[in-house]
Design a protein around this motif. Structure first.
Motif, short mmCIF file in Angstrom:
data_model
loop_
_atom_site.label_atom_id
_atom_site.label_comp_id
_atom_site.label_asym_id
_atom_site.label_seq_id
_atom_site.Cartn_x
_atom_site.Cartn_y
_atom_site.Cartn_z
N ARG A 205 0.81 -1.22 0.00
CA ARG A 205 0.00 0.00 0.00
C ARG A 205 0.84 1.27 0.00
O ARG A 205 0.41 2.27 -0.52
CB ARG A 205 -0.93 0.01 1.21
N ARG A 206 1.99 1.24 0.61
CA ARG A 206 2.80 2.45 0.72
C ARG A 206 4.26 2.07 0.86
O ARG A 206 4.70 1.68 1.94
CB ARG A 206 2.32 3.26 1.92
N ASP A 207 5.03 2.23 -0.21
CA ASP A 207 6.45 1.88 -0.20
C ASP A 207 7.35 3.10 -0.23
O ASP A 207 8.46 3.05 -0.74
CB ASP A 207 6.78 0.98 -1.39
N PHE A 208 6.89 4.21 0.31
CA PHE A 208 7.70 5.43 0.34
C PHE A 208 7.42 6.19 1.62
O PHE A 208 6.38 6.03 2.24
CB PHE A 208 7.43 6.32 -0.88
N SER A 209 8.38 7.02 2.01
CA SER A 209 8.18 7.91 3.15
C SER A 209 7.99 9.32 2.61
O SER A 209 8.48 9.67 1.54
CB SER A 209 9.38 7.86 4.10
N SER A 210 7.24 10.13 3.36
CA SER A 210 6.95 11.47 2.89
C SER A 210 6.68 12.40 4.06
O SER A 210 6.50 11.95 5.19
CB SER A 210 5.73 11.45 1.96
N VAL A 211 6.65 13.70 3.75
CA VAL A 211 6.35 14.74 4.72
C VAL A 211 5.19 15.54 4.16
O VAL A 211 5.25 15.99 3.01
CB VAL A 211 7.58 15.65 4.97
N MET A 212 4.14 15.73 4.96
CA MET A 212 2.97 16.48 4.53
C MET A 212 3.08 17.93 5.01
O MET A 212 3.47 18.19 6.15
CB MET A 212 1.71 15.85 5.11
#
Length: 168
Positions: A130-137
């Motif tokens: 479902r989610r294979d990345f890290s991020s900043v909102m």
């Protein structure tokens, strides 16, 4: 029946409102709006009457990297170590005999790091596809208005016009 009382500053933060006033100037970046307020402050303008109002808010998610088991394990271990550090400090404060506290402290950090790593890897394994990345909102406005009460608008505009570098 009770009579309404004025809103205290503490209550004002509980129920935030959009500030009212007239636009002095509009900027494309928050930094430019801050510089305008700084210029007004240097000119002894009553800055307590100013507000920077962000308009057309957008949600921006910046991808910081790809997640792998190794990276997830490291992030989990670090967050768990911080939790272990907290518990180690609690044990240090409330332990009546402080002899051997270093061993207890290090054990709390190590156990916290181990559990953090375990929970991080398990969580990643369950959500793998479902989610294979890290991020900043972030929330970003497309424009920023510096506003003030109507009686101060002309003075503020004159100060900002006089503060502009020559040739612009």
């Amino acid at each position: 029946m009770s009579t309404p009382r004025p809103v205290s500053p503490r209550q004002a933060t509980i129920f935030p409102e959009i500030p009212k006033g007239d636009v002095i100037s509009t900027y494309d970046s928050y930094h430019d709006a801050q510089l305008a307020v700084d210029a007004l402050a240097r000119a002894n303008f009553p800055v307590a009457n100013l507000a920077i109002l962000g308009n057309d808010i957008r949600s921006v998610e910046r991808v910081t990297g790809k997640l792998t088991y190794g990276r997830v394990a490291l992030m989990g271990a670090l967050s768990g170590a911080y939790l272990g550090l907290f518990f180690g400090l609690i044990l240090y404060i409330f332990q009546p005999d402080n002899s051997g506290i270093l061993g207890v402290f290090l054990a709390a950090v190590a156990i916290g790091a181990g559990f953090g790593m375990l929970f991080g890897v398990l969580s990643y394994a369950m959500n793998r596809n479902r989610r294979d990345f890290s991020s900043v909102m972030q929330l970003v406005a497309t424009r920023y208005d510096v506003i003030t009460e109507p009686q101060f608008v002309q003075d503020a505009r004159q100060i900002l016009i006089g503060d502009q570098p020559q040739g612009e």
